[in-house]
Design a protein around this motif. Structure first.
Motif, short mmCIF file in Angstrom:
data_model
loop_
_atom_site.label_atom_id
_atom_site.label_comp_id
_atom_site.label_asym_id
_atom_site.label_seq_id
_atom_site.Cartn_x
_atom_site.Cartn_y
_atom_site.Cartn_z
N ARG A 78 2.52 26.83 97.89
CA ARG A 78 2.20 28.06 98.63
C ARG A 78 1.61 29.13 97.71
O ARG A 78 0.70 29.86 98.09
CB ARG A 78 3.47 28.61 99.32
CG ARG A 78 4.10 27.68 100.33
CD ARG A 78 3.41 27.72 101.69
NE ARG A 78 3.77 26.55 102.49
CZ ARG A 78 4.84 26.47 103.29
NH1 ARG A 78 5.65 27.52 103.45
NH2 ARG A 78 5.10 25.38 103.97
N GLU A 80 -0.03 28.65 94.94
CA GLU A 80 -1.38 28.22 94.54
C GLU A 80 -2.40 28.63 95.59
O GLU A 80 -3.47 29.14 95.26
CB GLU A 80 -1.38 26.71 94.34
CG GLU A 80 -2.72 26.17 93.85
CD GLU A 80 -2.66 24.71 93.45
OE1 GLU A 80 -1.58 24.22 93.06
OE2 GLU A 80 -3.71 24.05 93.51
N GLN A 81 -2.05 28.42 96.86
CA GLN A 81 -2.92 28.83 97.96
C GLN A 81 -3.07 30.35 97.99
O GLN A 81 -4.17 30.88 98.05
CB GLN A 81 -2.32 28.39 99.29
CG GLN A 81 -2.60 26.96 99.68
CD GLN A 81 -2.30 26.75 101.16
OE1 GLN A 81 -1.25 27.15 101.63
NE2 GLN A 81 -3.23 26.11 101.87
N TYR A 82 -1.93 31.01 97.99
CA TYR A 82 -1.95 32.47 98.16
C TYR A 82 -2.71 33.17 97.05
O TYR A 82 -3.47 34.10 97.29
CB TYR A 82 -0.52 33.02 98.26
CG TYR A 82 -0.52 34.51 98.44
CD1 TYR A 82 -0.87 35.07 99.67
CD2 TYR A 82 -0.26 35.36 97.37
CE1 TYR A 82 -0.93 36.44 99.83
CE2 TYR A 82 -0.32 36.73 97.52
CZ TYR A 82 -0.66 37.28 98.75
OH TYR A 82 -0.73 38.63 98.91
N HIS A 84 -4.95 31.80 95.16
CA HIS A 84 -6.25 31.16 94.96
C HIS A 84 -6.43 30.65 93.53
O HIS A 84 -7.42 30.95 92.87
CB HIS A 84 -7.40 32.13 95.30
CG HIS A 84 -7.34 32.65 96.69
ND1 HIS A 84 -7.53 31.87 97.81
CD2 HIS A 84 -7.07 33.89 97.16
CE1 HIS A 84 -7.41 32.60 98.90
NE2 HIS A 84 -7.10 33.84 98.54
N GLN A 86 -6.05 27.09 90.82
CA GLN A 86 -6.24 25.64 90.91
C GLN A 86 -5.26 24.87 90.03
O GLN A 86 -5.38 23.66 89.84
CB GLN A 86 -7.68 25.26 90.51
CG GLN A 86 -8.73 25.64 91.53
CD GLN A 86 -9.01 27.14 91.52
OE1 GLN A 86 -9.18 27.73 90.46
NE2 GLN A 86 -9.01 27.77 92.70
#
Lengths: 167, 167
Positions: A78, A80-82, A84, A86
């Motif tokens: 979560r 990593e997504q939030y 942005h 890699q």
């Protein structure tokens, strides 16, 4: 055994410290929780901790290891997504000689970007400088070092935000 | 799901590399294995790897995470006893920006002693220097750097020794 999200009830400790739930705890599972950092080395640098206060990774039972690392995986994904990013660093400093400063097993979960540190491995130097602060106190005060310790308000704001990632 | 010891059958990969089982693999569970290092940063620095070749920690399913970290816990515990150390470092460099050089999830399990590195966090600097070697080749040759790459015979000897810790 299933791991599952749980309500924010009860007292949560980080070693000898009683955590301020609304300020620090953003995630709770059956046997673990996620907390924000007094002195994160990058945005989103959080800790995942077993509820039971034991010092060493080897002291965790099978269910605790399971819950801890599934929680770390979920939280890392979560974040990593939030944020942005890699890449993520997952690290356990297991015992003093490995840089552990709070005698309670914890997984550092650290969002990573290309070039986020001058040398890639400097993240760990920062990590140790960050951890060593906890040797002294956990007071909410301005640090004299380059990175400053965050205020309780800043931590509470991040905790609120991160809680929304797990609803 | 139970994790269990398994026979050393089948082919084991580390990213694009086919591992030499008798030389490198000292531990096999249902979904993971333990391998010695071409260029360990301290004695007993090993890797724990899921059998399935995926790059990122988030790609592992629940059973794989379970097996990987129980294996890491078991291996770390045995190494700590065998090498008479009081601490361990567990670290996943998850993605290139986190220092990952082989595109296959792996946990570094590193026995730690007080004063084993000039600065405590230097272990990670060594880790990155060690990993970066793999960018090039995995040939058994003498390195020009301070630490030399081990011979196949040395690795096989360590593998034999470590296998006895899990019988």
């Amino acid at each position: 055994m299933e791991y599952s999200r749980e309500p924010f009830t009860g007292n949560f400790h980080f070693g000898p410290f009683l955590l301020k739930k609304s300020v620090e705890v953003f995630y709770v599972s059956k046997l673990s929780y996620g907390i924000v950092n007094l002195k994160p080395i990058v945005p989103g640098h959080v800790l995942v901790i077993p509820k039971r206060v034991v010092k060493r990774f080897k002291e965790l039972d099978l269910n605790e290891v399971y819950d801890l690392w599934h929680s770390a995986q979920l939280i890392g994904g979560r974040l990593e997504q939030y944020y942005h990013v890699q890449a993520m660093t997952y690290c356990v400093q297991d015992g003093e000689a490995a840089g552990q400063t709070v005698p309670h097993v914890h997984v550092h979960v650290i969002p990573r970007r290309a070039g986020d540190f001058e040398r890639n491995d400097q993240v760990y130097e920062m990590l140790e400088a960050s951890s060593s602060y906890l040797h002294g106190s956990r007071k909410w005060e301005i640090d004299t070092e380059e990175r400053r310790v965050r205020t309780e308000e800043e931590m509470e704001e991040e905790t609120k935000l991160l809680r929304t990632l797990f609803m």
